[in-house]
Design an enzyme around this catalytic site. Sequence first.
Site, PDB file in Angstrom:
ATOM      1  N   ASP A 221       0.673  -1.107  -0.084  1.00  0.00           N
ATOM      2  CA  ASP A 221       0.151   0.050  -0.023  1.00  0.00           C
ATOM      3  C   ASP A 221       0.906   1.428   0.036  1.00  0.00           C
ATOM      4  O   ASP A 221       1.855   1.495   0.740  1.00  0.00           O
ATOM      5  CB  ASP A 221      -1.046  -0.082   1.261  1.00  0.00           C
ATOM      6  N   GLU A 271      14.202 -15.548   0.723  1.00  0.00           N
ATOM      7  CA  GLU A 271      14.424 -16.683   1.634  1.00  0.00           C
ATOM      8  C   GLU A 271      13.396 -17.680   1.389  1.00  0.00           C
ATOM      9  O   GLU A 271      13.669 -18.870   1.856  1.00  0.00           O
ATOM     10  CB  GLU A 271      14.203 -16.074   3.407  1.00  0.00           C
TER      11      GLU A 271
HETATM   12  C1  GLC Z   1      -4.286   2.874  -0.782  1.00  0.00           C
HETATM   13  C2  GLC Z   1      -5.604   2.016  -0.555  1.00  0.00           C
HETATM   14  C3  GLC Z   1      -6.645   2.946  -0.045  1.00  0.00           C
HETATM   15  C4  GLC Z   1      -6.348   3.659   1.259  1.00  0.00           C
HETATM   16  C5  GLC Z   1      -5.019   4.261   1.261  1.00  0.00           C
HETATM   17  C6  GLC Z   1      -4.339   4.695   2.605  1.00  0.00           C
HETATM   18  O1  GLC Z   1      -4.466   3.959  -1.506  1.00  0.00           O
HETATM   19  O2  GLC Z   1      -5.766   1.476  -1.646  1.00  0.00           O
HETATM   20  O3  GLC Z   1      -7.920   2.208   0.034  1.00  0.00           O
HETATM   21  O4  GLC Z   1      -7.332   4.433   1.798  1.00  0.00           O
HETATM   22  O5  GLC Z   1      -3.880   3.545   0.468  1.00  0.00           O
HETATM   23  O6  GLC Z   1      -4.054   3.381   3.239  1.00  0.00           O
END
Ligand code: GLC
Length: 561
Positions: A221, A271
């Site tokens: 993310d 790993e």
């Molecule tokens: C990413 C995710 C989204 C979230 C953001 C903050 O863009 O896809 O859903 O709100 O990160 O974590």
Amino acid sequence: MTDILDARWPAVDSANPGGADATWWRQAAVYQIYPRSFADSNGDGIGDLPGITAKVPYLRRLGIDAVWLSPFYPSALADGGYDVDDYRDVDPKLGTLQDFDAMVTALHEAGIKLIVDIVPNHTSDRHEWFKAALAAPKGSAERDRYIFRDGLGDNGEQPPADWQSIFGGPAWEPVGDGQWYMHHFATEQPDLNWKNQEVRSDFLKTLRFWSDRGVDGFRVDVAHGCAKELPEVLPSQAELDAMENADGTHPLWDRDEVHEIYAQWREVFNEYDPPRTAVAEAWVPTPQRRHRYASAEGLGQAFNFDLLEADFEADQFREIISSNLGQAKEAGSSTTWVFSNHDVVRHATRYGLPPRGGAGTKQGTDWLLSGGTVPQLDAETGLRRARAATLLMLALPGSAYLYQGEELGLNEVADIPEAERQDPSFFRNPGKDIGRDGCRVPLPWTSAGPSFGFSDTTSHLPQPAWFGDYSVEREDADPTSTLAFYRQALALRGTLQTDEELEWIDAGSTDVLHYRRPNGWESVTNFSTRSRPLPEGEVLAASSPLGDGTLPAETTVWLKR
Ligand code: GLC
Ligand code: CA
């Protein structure tokens, strides 16, 4: 048309799903599950891990290679689970670690890999680290794990800078002693300080924790946000906006040194046998910058949102496909394709709305996300184009990412009452942004009954009456349904996918895209609103019915020659 569904289901070696093949991810069809909205096993209105396990036969029949699971970690759900309290546990609302293990086993027995979401840019404000940071004084080791700054003014009562968060509203929050912390997203999502060695080593521990439990890969993310370099005197928001952010030196985004973090992660992935995979969510300005995340020394693959951001238009598609295949090759990676996910308006809906600013401007999304009066949705056109675009995508080299519900042709739910909305981008932008709840409404499994089979009781976001028409039950019984279409296309893709080569064929018309894969598999898309000649060959699949031997408007066919 060929029906090869049975051929798609060879016996699976459950100890070693997919074989020890280290490259399984390069051309995988990956299905994103947003767990709270997939299937509820215990009647509390929230989808959960046993709910997913119970639907593994559905996933297997669909013909996907892997599941990407959005966050399932303990969370107050300030941002749908992307506010993580503890990276090495399961949210009790969604199940237990044992439920997780059972889900992994069931998926692997069905020959389906599992990619989990990992959220390194920020924790939640309920994470042990953040609680410790609040309890500790200014300058402490506890505060060093986050990004704290003194406020301006005599007593620090003014924010250190006027920065705006991505969800709207200020990006700095006071903690009561003259210090403020930075958050790119919601107030409940304090950003981590990735210069802190403890932060770095703890994430390596998390990667091993889930890899040891059988997870095959990670979706990272906000991968482009972790490395930050905040100068002593902070720039203003206007100064930040004016900064060049395509050369790796922006204070907050896509900095060159972010790749040092992922080089360390890669050592952990390697790993394992086969090595764990990763895909970066990195909204960076150019394919060149994006593919730095996809190197073999880094995460290995990166999301490419270019088709998602394009209109249904032949020239845009052609250019995006060519440039991304080229860039991925240079990076030694394979590219990814995606039309829908939990952050954007569903593509069947985007394609059924007019461009907001008239011809030449972007289609769909703005209308819905900004609320106000949405023009009439042309659902038939939207779905016809969505199916054509999806079939085109499924024949491309690279990985195809699908979002739960698109296989039903689901539309965005535009009219969720304000009192029922959950997305922080709605609350932080009053009157300006209706947020992302419309693509997160729980799936309709049955045509009638409480919450259309999602739960025995209710659903945590309200489902509209028309959801019944898109239910799995109804579409399962209809050979012309979008579900039947996805199943057929995915099954064929599984047997046809070949070397990562693509050759354009001159279609004799600028609004038709025609390409061939090395084994004679061809995909032809007519983007225009008039029918075009159908090239010769055996028709394997079509995104809309072929009547008179021509290629209908806004339709893709797969051919074999
Ligand atoms: C990413 C995710 C989204 C979230 C953001 C903050 O863009 O896809 O859903 O709100 O990160 O974590
Ligand atoms: Ca539940």
